[in-house]
Design a protein around this motif. Sequence first.
Motif, PDB file in Angstrom:
ATOM      1  N   TYR A  33     -21.183  -0.086-105.261  1.00  0.00           N
ATOM      2  CA  TYR A  33     -20.930  -1.310-104.993  1.00  0.00           C
ATOM      3  C   TYR A  33     -21.390  -2.086-103.994  1.00  0.00           C
ATOM      4  CZ  TYR A  33     -16.440   1.467-105.834  1.00  0.00           C
ATOM      5  OH  TYR A  33     -15.780   2.282-106.390  1.00  0.00           O
ATOM      6  N   TYR A  35     -21.000  -5.911-101.762  1.00  0.00           N
ATOM      7  CA  TYR A  35     -20.091  -6.890-101.237  1.00  0.00           C
ATOM      8  C   TYR A  35     -21.079  -7.994-100.368  1.00  0.00           C
ATOM      9  CZ  TYR A  35     -16.196  -3.943-102.455  1.00  0.00           C
ATOM     10  OH  TYR A  35     -15.123  -3.260-102.936  1.00  0.00           O
ATOM     11  N   LEU A  43     -14.534  -9.281 -97.574  1.00  0.00           N
ATOM     12  CA  LEU A  43     -15.664  -8.748 -98.634  1.00  0.00           C
ATOM     13  C   LEU A  43     -15.418  -9.476 -99.707  1.00  0.00           C
ATOM     14  CD1 LEU A  43     -14.883  -5.300 -97.324  1.00  0.00           C
ATOM     15  CD2 LEU A  43     -16.685  -6.534 -96.593  1.00  0.00           C
ATOM     16  N   GLN A  97     -13.610   5.148-108.862  1.00  0.00           N
ATOM     17  CA  GLN A  97     -13.516   3.799-108.332  1.00  0.00           C
ATOM     18  C   GLN A  97     -12.275   3.529-107.688  1.00  0.00           C
ATOM     19  OE1 GLN A  97     -14.394  -0.297-111.226  1.00  0.00           O
ATOM     20  NE2 GLN A  97     -13.109   1.562-112.029  1.00  0.00           N
ATOM     21  N   ARG A  98     -11.307   4.374-107.600  1.00  0.00           N
ATOM     22  CA  ARG A  98     -10.226   4.205-106.813  1.00  0.00           C
ATOM     23  C   ARG A  98     -10.341   4.679-105.385  1.00  0.00           C
ATOM     24  NH1 ARG A  98      -5.333   2.936-109.436  1.00  0.00           N
ATOM     25  NH2 ARG A  98      -5.708   2.880-111.662  1.00  0.00           N
ATOM     26  N   TYR A 103     -13.931   4.391 -99.579  1.00  0.00           N
ATOM     27  CA  TYR A 103     -15.352   3.926 -99.742  1.00  0.00           C
ATOM     28  C   TYR A 103     -16.024   4.217 -98.531  1.00  0.00           C
ATOM     29  CZ  TYR A 103     -13.827   0.821-103.727  1.00  0.00           C
ATOM     30  OH  TYR A 103     -13.484   0.490-105.176  1.00  0.00           O
TER      31      TYR A 103
ATOM     32  N   GLN B  33      -5.317   1.937 -98.405  1.00  0.00           N
ATOM     33  CA  GLN B  33      -6.460   2.178 -97.277  1.00  0.00           C
ATOM     34  C   GLN B  33      -6.683   1.245 -96.642  1.00  0.00           C
ATOM     35  OE1 GLN B  33      -9.969   3.288 -99.748  1.00  0.00           O
ATOM     36  NE2 GLN B  33      -8.573   4.267-101.396  1.00  0.00           N
ATOM     37  N   PRO B  92      -5.735  -0.240-104.818  1.00  0.00           N
ATOM     38  CA  PRO B  92      -6.811  -0.077-106.195  1.00  0.00           C
ATOM     39  C   PRO B  92      -6.254  -1.324-107.086  1.00  0.00           C
ATOM     40  CG  PRO B  92      -5.307   1.835-105.909  1.00  0.00           C
ATOM     41  CD  PRO B  92      -5.315   0.968-104.690  1.00  0.00           C
ATOM     42  N   GLU B  93      -6.930  -1.853-107.968  1.00  0.00           N
ATOM     43  CA  GLU B  93      -6.554  -2.576-109.137  1.00  0.00           C
ATOM     44  C   GLU B  93      -5.745  -1.692-110.096  1.00  0.00           C
ATOM     45  OE1 GLU B  93     -10.056  -3.895-110.977  1.00  0.00           O
ATOM     46  OE2 GLU B  93      -9.961  -5.937-110.275  1.00  0.00           O
ATOM     47  N   ASN B  94      -4.601  -2.435-110.663  1.00  0.00           N
ATOM     48  CA  ASN B  94      -3.993  -1.635-111.566  1.00  0.00           C
ATOM     49  C   ASN B  94      -4.592  -1.606-112.831  1.00  0.00           C
ATOM     50  OD1 ASN B  94      -1.695  -1.722-109.929  1.00  0.00           O
ATOM     51  ND2 ASN B  94      -0.931  -3.572-110.738  1.00  0.00           N
ATOM     52  N   GLY B  96      -8.331  -0.948-114.045  1.00  0.00           N
ATOM     53  CA  GLY B  96      -9.690  -0.594-113.621  1.00  0.00           C
ATOM     54  C   GLY B  96      -9.589   0.346-112.664  1.00  0.00           C
ATOM     55  N   GLY B  97      -8.984  -0.052-111.394  1.00  0.00           N
ATOM     56  CA  GLY B  97      -8.870   0.778-110.402  1.00  0.00           C
ATOM     57  C   GLY B  97      -9.626   0.717-109.135  1.00  0.00           C
ATOM     58  N   LYS B  98     -10.614  -0.434-109.045  1.00  0.00           N
ATOM     59  CA  LYS B  98     -11.559  -0.588-107.965  1.00  0.00           C
ATOM     60  C   LYS B  98     -10.548  -1.217-107.031  1.00  0.00           C
ATOM     61  CE  LYS B  98     -13.548  -4.711-109.204  1.00  0.00           C
ATOM     62  NZ  LYS B  98     -13.142  -5.329-110.521  1.00  0.00           N
ATOM     63  N   LEU B  99     -11.030  -1.031-105.794  1.00  0.00           N
ATOM     64  CA  LEU B  99     -10.194  -1.440-104.704  1.00  0.00           C
ATOM     65  C   LEU B  99     -10.432  -3.144-104.423  1.00  0.00           C
ATOM     66  CD1 LEU B  99     -11.114   0.902-101.478  1.00  0.00           C
ATOM     67  CD2 LEU B  99      -8.963   0.993-103.134  1.00  0.00           C
ATOM     68  N   PHE B 101      -9.647  -5.822-101.723  1.00  0.00           N
ATOM     69  CA  PHE B 101      -9.560  -5.539-100.116  1.00  0.00           C
ATOM     70  C   PHE B 101      -8.835  -7.176 -99.521  1.00  0.00           C
ATOM     71  CE2 PHE B 101     -12.138  -2.634 -98.289  1.00  0.00           C
ATOM     72  CZ  PHE B 101     -12.940  -2.190 -99.534  1.00  0.00           C
ATOM     73  N   GLY B 102      -7.820  -6.994 -98.815  1.00  0.00           N
ATOM     74  CA  GLY B 102      -7.281  -8.040 -97.941  1.00  0.00           C
ATOM     75  C   GLY B 102      -8.491  -8.790 -97.259  1.00  0.00           C
TER      76      GLY B 102
END
Lengths: 114, 111
Positions: A33, A35, A43, A97-98, A103, B33, B92-94, B96-99, B101-102
């Motif tokens: 990734y 950012y 990010l 990806q999860r 990360y 996380q 994680p996104e519902n 796709g699953g990538k994170l 972030f807040g």
Amino acid sequence: DGGITQSPKYLFRKEGQNVTLSCEQNLNHDAMYWYRQDPGQGLRLIYYSQIVNDFQKGDIAEGYSVSREKKESFPLTVTSAQKNPTAFYLCASSIGQRGIAGYTFGSGTRLTVV
Amino acid sequence: GQQVMQIPQYQHVQEGEDFTTYCNSSTTLSNIQWYKQRPGGHPVFLIQLVKSGEVKKQKRLTFQFGEAKKNSSLHITATQTTDVGTYFCAGPENQGGKLIFGQGTELSVKP
């Protein structure tokens, strides 16, 4: 030791020039990734790649391009089309990806347009 | 779209005081996380919570995952100057699953 290496740490660019930021990992992670972080901000995802020779746009892809020719490498090019490129750029990788084990981030590249 | 929100954005405390940051998701998360970014540094993975109602501790840090798996908190007991930095939650996104972030909570500690 395994990790992610970003280079250079600091980069100065003249307006109108393209510049490429390097990101290399030896963690055998599939996903990588890019950012962007502006001062005091969170990010923002530029591009991501789940597998070699495939990548997807993130939330702020305009003015940026990437390639993923090798599993270990995911370079980011900041083109002259990016209107406000001065920022802190972070590369990250994960097993999937999860990010089951989280990360892993590189130490970042600070880009300044002069 | 799916969002992860954190509050507060900034927190200034006296050394020795406690600190809490809260994370809320617009949807149910499979896990949450937490990351810490020291000033001038890069985010570092702290912990992952998976189960509903889960509580995990790392020394003075206590992490909680809500029963509905839509919120989480990080509590630091008796802050020290070494706790200074920005704390991010991510889920994680519902699709796709990538994170996602807040926005992070920036903690400053006055000695």
